[in-house]
Write an enzyme that holds these catalytic residues in place. Structure first.
Site, PDB file in Angstrom:
ATOM      1  CG  LEU A 154      -2.293   0.957   0.709  1.00 16.89           C
ATOM      2  CD1 LEU A 154      -3.132   0.516  -0.071  1.00 16.89           C
ATOM      3  CD2 LEU A 154      -3.461   1.143   2.438  1.00 16.89           C
ATOM      4  N   GLY A 155       1.808   0.908  -0.499  1.00 17.50           N
ATOM      5  CA  GLY A 155       2.555   2.139  -0.770  1.00 17.50           C
ATOM      6  C   GLY A 155       1.442   3.766  -1.767  1.00 17.50           C
ATOM      7  NE  ARG A 233      11.368  -4.579 -10.170  1.00 14.81           N
ATOM      8  CZ  ARG A 233      10.750  -3.298 -11.013  1.00 14.81           C
ATOM      9  NH1 ARG A 233       9.595  -3.073 -11.233  1.00 14.81           N
ATOM     10  NH2 ARG A 233      11.813  -2.305 -10.982  1.00 14.81           N
ATOM     11  CG  ASP A 257       4.060  -4.656 -17.109  1.00 12.22           C
ATOM     12  OD1 ASP A 257       3.718  -4.163 -18.633  1.00 12.22           O
ATOM     13  OD2 ASP A 257       4.075  -3.556 -16.904  1.00 12.22           O
ATOM     14  CD  GLU A 262      10.553  -7.529 -17.179  1.00  9.76           C
ATOM     15  OE1 GLU A 262       9.483  -7.502 -15.728  1.00  9.76           O
ATOM     16  OE2 GLU A 262      10.633  -6.558 -17.132  1.00  9.76           O
ATOM     17  CG  HIS A 280       8.457  -3.642 -17.047  1.00 10.89           C
ATOM     18  ND1 HIS A 280       8.945  -4.156 -16.292  1.00 10.89           N
ATOM     19  CD2 HIS A 280       7.827  -1.846 -16.214  1.00 10.89           C
ATOM     20  CE1 HIS A 280       9.050  -3.495 -15.036  1.00 10.89           C
ATOM     21  NE2 HIS A 280       8.889  -2.685 -15.705  1.00 10.89           N
TER      22      HIS A 280
END
Ligand code: 8YV
Length: 314
Positions: A154-155, A233, A257, A262, A280
């Site tokens: 919850l940032g 991430r 995403d 990746e 991403h």
């Protein structure tokens, strides 16, 4: 103050305009362009005082320690998981990143993925283009509004997701080991959050503390009416467990995403119709990338002009 005689190394490709700006301010050394990295470092390492890199590529301890004059690292991005912060701290090297400026775009992407996986827009687009509509109507999907939005982390991004989800009439549940917001319902573990919600949205930082914490237990708890959304991430999700859960209909679908390796996406993920895959792109809008670039440039410029960066990593 003239900073032009300061040697700055760029580790990863950056937006063209940002590179040009850095080139006007400093003597730039483009590590990412060098074909022989070892001899490039042999020639330049001693004089490098500043480094600019992207968040998902970061800088490891070996590179930090090969630059004896390094004073500041400016990251184009918010994530710090690929930066060896301990190695930087040991040498009092300042690390700066670009928090907040990208939160709204990342949250927009999370909501886009939530709508896309539940209403199956990508699948419906393929259905429309292929002419399948001529043969049969598109099957009913799942309603999003009014469902429970579970936010892990919850940032700034998590809050931006909450604001948007509330506009869709979705109650907000969350898990965050450090942050608290009494407007929303808090759960002490990720598994309990997963059990309580319909959409599990990952907005946690990457790194050792969150490595593959979305495992088979969490996916089982999310259950076969739940959707997993990852705009944080790839390392947070155990990819093998996710593939198994999708194969066995343990969850209803996923919007991703980010990926563990990746830009490689595991082939099995591409087979599922109930999965939406993005390259991403969450922060990748012209406006936000410009704000990220400005902040990253101002951080390194600020350090050499006044000894301070605007947004230090804490
Ligand atoms: C970028 C990101 O895709 O800021 C982050 O942590 O993951 C993204 O904004 C990119 O790594 C920017 O360099």
């Amino acid at each position: 103050m003239n900073t032009k005689d300061i040697d700055v190394m760029v580790i990863s490709p950056l937006p063209e305009k940002m590179l040009a700006e850095l080139g006007e301010l400093f003597t730039l050394h483009n590590y990412w362009l060098a074909s022989d990295k070892a001899s490039f470092l042999e020639k330049t390492a001693k004089s490098i005082k500043g480094v600019v890199t992207r968040s998902h590529l970061g800088i490891d301890a070996q590179m930090i320690n090969s630059l004896p004059s390094l004073e500041v690292i400016s990251i184009f991005g918010v994530g710090l998981d690929a930066v060896d912060l301990n190695a930087a701290r040991e040498r009092n090297i300042i690390v700066a990143h670009t928090p907040r400026v990208l939160s709204e775009c990342v949250a927009d992407t999370a909501l886009g993925l939530m709508l896309n996986v539940s209403r199956r827009f990508s699948l419906a687009d393929r259905f429309s283009r292929s002419g399948d509509w001529l043969k049969a109507p598109f099957p009913a999907a799942t309603r999003m509004h009014g469902k429970i939005c579970g936010i892990a982390g919850l940032g700034h991004v998590g809050h931006a997701v909450a604001t948007r989800a509330q506009a869709f009439g979705m109650p907000i549940h969350y898990f965050d080991p450090y942050l608290q917001d009494d407007h929303f319902k808090r759960y002490p573990t990720l598994t309990e959050l997963a059990r309580s919600c319909d959409f599990l949205v990952l907005t946690l930082p990457g790194g050792a503390d969150t490595f593959r914490i979305v495992d088979s237990n969490v996916l089982n708890a999310l259950g076969n009416t739940g959707f997993l959304i990852n705009v944080a991430r790839g390392s947070i999700v155990d990819t093998e467990a996710l593939i198994a859960a999708l194969k066995n209909n343990v969850i209803s679908g996923a919007g991703l995403d980010v990926f563990e390796d990746e830009p490689n996406i595991p082939a099995p993920l591409c087979q599922f119709d109930n999965v939406v895959l993005l390259p991403h792109l969450a922060s990748n809008t012209v406006e936000t990338r410009q704000e990220m670039a400005d902040l990253a440039v101002n951080n390194i410029r600020g350090y050499f002009e006044s000894g301070e960066v605007l947004t230090p990593a804490r």
